[in-house]
Design an enzyme around this catalytic site. Structure first.
Site, PDB file in Angstrom:
ATOM      1  N   HIS A 177      -9.233   2.094  -8.751  1.00 15.42           N
ATOM      2  CA  HIS A 177     -10.335   1.322  -8.179  1.00 15.42           C
ATOM      3  C   HIS A 177     -11.498   1.245  -9.153  1.00 15.42           C
ATOM      4  CE1 HIS A 177      -8.201   2.130  -4.355  1.00 15.42           C
ATOM      5  NE2 HIS A 177      -8.693   0.939  -4.046  1.00 15.42           N
ATOM      6  N   PHE A 188      -9.950   5.524   1.418  1.00 15.41           N
ATOM      7  CA  PHE A 188      -8.858   5.113   0.543  1.00 15.41           C
ATOM      8  C   PHE A 188      -7.576   5.909   0.760  1.00 15.41           C
ATOM      9  CE2 PHE A 188     -11.870   3.217  -2.863  1.00 15.41           C
ATOM     10  CZ  PHE A 188     -11.832   1.995  -2.221  1.00 15.41           C
ATOM     11  N   HIS A 248     -13.944  -6.985  -0.227  1.00 16.46           N
ATOM     12  CA  HIS A 248     -12.862  -5.996  -0.161  1.00 16.46           C
ATOM     13  C   HIS A 248     -13.329  -4.716   0.521  1.00 16.46           C
ATOM     14  CE1 HIS A 248     -11.299  -2.299  -2.255  1.00 16.46           C
ATOM     15  NE2 HIS A 248     -10.220  -2.698  -1.629  1.00 16.46           N
ATOM     16  N   HIS A 286      -5.125  -6.816   1.760  1.00 20.64           N
ATOM     17  CA  HIS A 286      -5.008  -6.894   0.303  1.00 20.64           C
ATOM     18  C   HIS A 286      -4.234  -8.122  -0.157  1.00 20.64           C
ATOM     19  CE1 HIS A 286      -6.957  -3.766  -2.043  1.00 20.64           C
ATOM     20  NE2 HIS A 286      -7.002  -3.098  -0.901  1.00 20.64           N
ATOM     21  N   HIS A 304      -1.026   4.613  -2.169  1.00 21.49           N
ATOM     22  CA  HIS A 304      -2.461   4.371  -2.309  1.00 21.49           C
ATOM     23  C   HIS A 304      -3.223   5.675  -2.394  1.00 21.49           C
ATOM     24  CE1 HIS A 304      -6.345   2.254  -1.298  1.00 21.49           C
ATOM     25  NE2 HIS A 304      -5.781   1.376  -2.105  1.00 21.49           N
ATOM     26  N   HIS A 349     -12.545  -3.069   4.563  1.00 23.43           N
ATOM     27  CA  HIS A 349     -12.104  -1.681   4.731  1.00 23.43           C
ATOM     28  C   HIS A 349     -13.020  -0.952   5.719  1.00 23.43           C
ATOM     29  CE1 HIS A 349      -8.799  -0.490   2.040  1.00 23.43           C
ATOM     30  NE2 HIS A 349      -9.204  -1.442   1.217  1.00 23.43           N
ATOM     31  N   HIS A 389      -2.888  -3.501  -7.330  1.00 27.49           N
ATOM     32  CA  HIS A 389      -2.615  -3.889  -5.945  1.00 27.49           C
ATOM     33  C   HIS A 389      -1.651  -5.076  -5.865  1.00 27.49           C
ATOM     34  CE1 HIS A 389      -6.156  -1.323  -5.279  1.00 27.49           C
ATOM     35  NE2 HIS A 389      -5.660  -1.144  -4.068  1.00 27.49           N
TER      36      HIS A 389
END
Length: 576
Positions: free
Chosen positions: A195, A347, A326, A360, A174, A330, A204
């Site tokens: 992204h 990230f 999403h 995810h 990632h 996070h 993903h």
């Protein structure tokens, strides 16, 4: 039966104003003059008793039977860019990952092991379907199996740090794909980013596919399936308890200490509410908006096109789900008390938290559900530049493989499925406001947009925006020329024709959408782009298709002082 003021832990979620848990207060459902409802509800996790209700029931009363807690626009690419699919990176050219919003190197090496043997991956025949279960329903036996798989994956970090199946190496995937360690093939001055574009979901999905197969191989169980964190259902709106055991390999110290179970997930991120039912209601409204109400094309949901030679997409180009729930999860899990909001809140470090993969898994589940929702627009993206975009991963046999988007579009061919769980947000469509409120009654000194912008969003802004024409409702609200400091957690919400000057709740027909970001690596500290919000369903909900103008209210939730907005306009969808 527990009342609304029973044990319901709701915590402050503004990471820049750390306070103790709030005590509960009388529900806004009881005190808000616009919501004339009277009932009691238990907010205790796992309470399956149905409370009684009385008085007029609105859609929030759907919660009572559930038990417990539970842009329509095309990207205009650089005309000089070559129209071609994104190619997999060259691992032997991997460089240092970058700090967010700067060109400084991180003190971490995200680069994967280099292999000269690369094969095109072929999906194996499906003999046994792996069924991904809801995390909040797992048996002790399943949790023990999951913990053992993670324990063995982490053990590889010690016995062979270069083993691509190790926990750290898996986390680095990632980081490398998100933080500038990889350049685009053929474009050495452009970072490769997965992204905020149409490759977000496919990348993903492949990532989880190999991660899941590696876990299964480590415990010699090819049927092992990765759980999903069911944060879209009130029963799953807390961090799954298996991640909160400090003696478990699933535990991560780098999480927000105020958001340990039974704290309720707050997808709004900065809620002033202490009423658990209201937070749940807002969560479900957010889910409805990003899955149905604010989506009028496949690009709205999936994200803008991203092709070879395109610069890193700005965060405004992400699809509704990516930049909505999403991002919120996070940010909600990550620890705001460390420099980079590690682990989940950034990230580059997100994959270091085992909860990331279950999060995810639910994000991927949202893609599968969205594909089944009946709409008047096509769900499949057929452009070759999308279908032929490709990535590199190591499989469970340590073989470096090349995969394409086209081969993951049908997840069932990948040999997994999701446990069937109620999706209450599907029926959480906002109620139509009656009687209709005239714009002149709510303008209250609001100026036309061209006289207000550009503006820094250090406070709420309320402006009049003219509509292109009367009688047709397939319009898009464009929040233009947004400049955001990419080193900051940022969020703001947008409302249309709301009577409140600073609307707090999101479970209302006037809610148009959200912009959110967590710190992210881009070559420029200022992340620039325009946000597009579909107004088609909102027009129907509040009956304003024939009005000449609307009042748009933008509410900063987190770090609005780091956001500049260049303008607002409403355009027909085909021109936005």
């Amino acid at each position: 039966m527990a009342s609304l003021q029973s044990s319901c832990t709701v915590l402050a979620t503004n990471p820049y104003h750390r306070i103790s848990p709030f005590s509960t207060k009388p529900s806004n459902l009881l005190t808000n003059a616009r919501r004339n409802h009277r009932f009691h509800v238990s907010c205790n996790v796992g309470d399956d008793k149905k409370p009684s209700t009385e008085g007029r029931v609105d859609r929030r009363n759907m919660l009572l039977g559930l038990g417990g807690l539970y842009g329509a626009a095309n990207l205009i690419s650089d005309p000089k860019a070559q129209a071609a699919p994104i190619q997999p990176p060259e691992f032997n050219s991997c460089g240092a990952a970058h700090n967010f919003g700067t060109n400084e190197d991180l003190n971490v090496d995200c680069c994967p092991p280099v292999s000269t043997s690369i094969i095109d991956y072929k999906l194996p025949p499906v003999s046994t379907v792996r069924r991904r279960p809801a995390a909040h329903k797992l048996s002790d036996e399943y949790i023990a199996k999951y913990e053992e798989a993670i324990r063995r994956m982490k053990a590889l970090d010690i016995t062979d740090p270069s083993d691509p199946r190790g926990f750290t190496q898996q986390a680095n995937i990632h980081c490398a794909y998100c933080n500038g360690a990889h350049d685009q093939v053929g474009f050495p001055d452009l970072d490769l980013s997965v992204h905020y574009s149409w490759i977000f979901f496919p990348f993903h999905r492949w990532y989880l596919y190999f991660y899941e197969r590696i876990l299964g191989s480590l415990i010699d169980d090819p049927t092992f399936a990765l759980p999903f964190w069911n944060w879209d259902n009130p029963k799953g709106m807390q961090l799954p308890k298996m991640f909160d055991n400090e003696n478990s390999p699933l535990y991560d110290v780098n999480r927000d200490p105020l958001h340990r179970p039974p704290a309720i997930v707050d997808l709004k991120l900065k809620s002033k509410e202490v009423d658990c039912l209201q937070i749940i209601s807002s969560n479900l409204s957010i889910m409805y908006n990003e899955m149905i109400g604010g989506v009028n094309s496949a690009i709205d949901f999936m994200g803008q096109p991203y092709k070879a030679g395109d610069p890193v997409p700005p965060m405004t180009y992400g699809g509704t789900s990516e930049r909505g729930s999403h991002i919120s999860i996070h940010a909600w899990v990550g620890n705001p008390d460390n420099k980079f909001n590690e682990d989940m809140g950034n990230f580059y470090s997100a994959g270091r938290d085992a909860a990331f993969y279950c999060h995810h898994s639910n994000v991927d589940r949202m893609w599968t559900i969205w594909k089944t929702i009946n709409t008047d627009y096509p769900k499949d993206i057929t452009e070759p530049d999308y279908l032929n975009a490709a990535f590199l991963f190591y499989d469970e046999n340590k073989q470096l493989v090349r995969v394409k988007v086209a081969d993951c579009v049908d997840y069932q061919k990948m040999g997994y499925e999701y446990e069937t769980i109620d999706t209450p947000w599907l029926k959480f469509k906002p109620t139509t406001k009656t009687p209709k409120v005239e714009v002149k009654k709510i303008a209250k000194g609001a100026k036309y947009a061209e006289k207000v912008f550009p503006i820094t969003l250090n406070k709420s802004v309320r402006v009049l925006v003219p509509k292109p024409r009367k009688g047709r409702g397939n319009d898009v609200l464009v929040v233009e020329d947004i400049e955001v400091d990419s080193t900051k957690l940022v969020k703001f919400d947008v409302f249309v024709n709301d009577e409140d000057e600073e609307p707090e709740d999101l479970d209302r027909a006037e809610y148009a959408g959200t912009y959110a970001q967590i710190p992210h690596r881009v070559r420029s500290k200022l992340n620039k782009g325009s946000l597009r919000l579909s107004l088609k369903e909102l027009y129907e909900n509040i009956d304003i298709s024939d009005d000449d103008a609307v009042v748009v209210t933008i509410i900063p939730r987190v770090n609005g002082q780091f956001v500049t907005i260049g303008g607002l306009k409403i355009l027909p969808a085909k021109f936005a």
